[in-house]
Write an enzyme that holds these catalytic residues in place. Sequence first.
Site, mmCIF file in Angstrom:
data_model
loop_
_atom_site.group_PDB
_atom_site.id
_atom_site.type_symbol
_atom_site.label_atom_id
_atom_site.label_comp_id
_atom_site.label_asym_id
_atom_site.label_seq_id
_atom_site.Cartn_x
_atom_site.Cartn_y
_atom_site.Cartn_z
ATOM 1 N N ASP A 157 -10.360 -5.219 -3.525
ATOM 2 C CA ASP A 157 -9.730 -4.114 -2.797
ATOM 3 C C ASP A 157 -10.431 -2.801 -3.169
ATOM 4 O OD1 ASP A 157 -8.080 -2.237 -1.628
ATOM 5 O OD2 ASP A 157 -6.219 -3.072 -2.434
ATOM 6 N N SER A 185 0.823 -1.204 0.000
ATOM 7 C CA SER A 185 0.000 0.000 0.000
ATOM 8 C C SER A 185 0.860 1.257 0.000
ATOM 9 C CB SER A 185 -0.959 -0.043 1.199
ATOM 10 O OG SER A 185 -1.963 0.933 1.092
ATOM 11 N N HIS A 198 -7.944 -5.636 0.491
ATOM 12 C CA HIS A 198 -6.714 -4.885 0.745
ATOM 13 C C HIS A 198 -5.913 -5.603 1.824
ATOM 14 C CE1 HIS A 198 -4.372 -1.256 0.127
ATOM 15 N NE2 HIS A 198 -4.251 -1.112 1.442
#
Length: 220
Positions: free
Chosen positions: A166, A94, A193
Amino acid sequence: MRFLCLHGMGTSAEIFETQTGPLRQALGKNHDFEFYEGEHEVPAAPGIDTVFNCEVYKAWYDPCLGASTHRKAIELLRDIVDEDGPFDGCIGFSQGAALLASLLLSNQALDPFAPSPFRLAIFICGSSALRVTESDSSWSRIDPQELEGKNKRINIPTVHIYGRKDPAYQESLNLKNMCEPRNRLEYAHTSGHDIPRGIYVTKEMARVVHKGIERAMFTH
């Protein structure tokens, strides 16, 4: 290979080490993984505090704390590479992936002919690399089409792992498109995610990463 590993926003180095445990085990014992932590305390990422009960959660940068946090995060990452390197590869989740991409793009812009600090980048649920202007505190995603038009995409081998469910799925696709198509590999899982821990998905992620490692070794 020796990997530098960067966690996502609202987690920590320790959390990321746990999250990547099954994948690292599947990759075998011939690799070393060094985990680093952002400097800024932030709220836990959604759902993280229900699994990991930590005193603090960290981020590499945060718009709420000022535009300078992005520049300082890149400077911190450069210091880590200079002081603790060399590293063969990097793994980012991320925000950690976005920071690594920002570093790679920045280095290429400063000197297109200088060797990259990494031979391979692995982006897991990666966010877009950012363009941040401190004078007016503006934050914007770097446009992959702009990089393509200027022939400035990330040119080292990359592996992109992302979840089809996600909420930030498009961010991962943007990051993928910032990388040279002939040098990139990808694997899309059916989760969100996170880093799935199931046996089959872990094997498939490891298979793609192994291909990336082979490509990085071959092109070095």
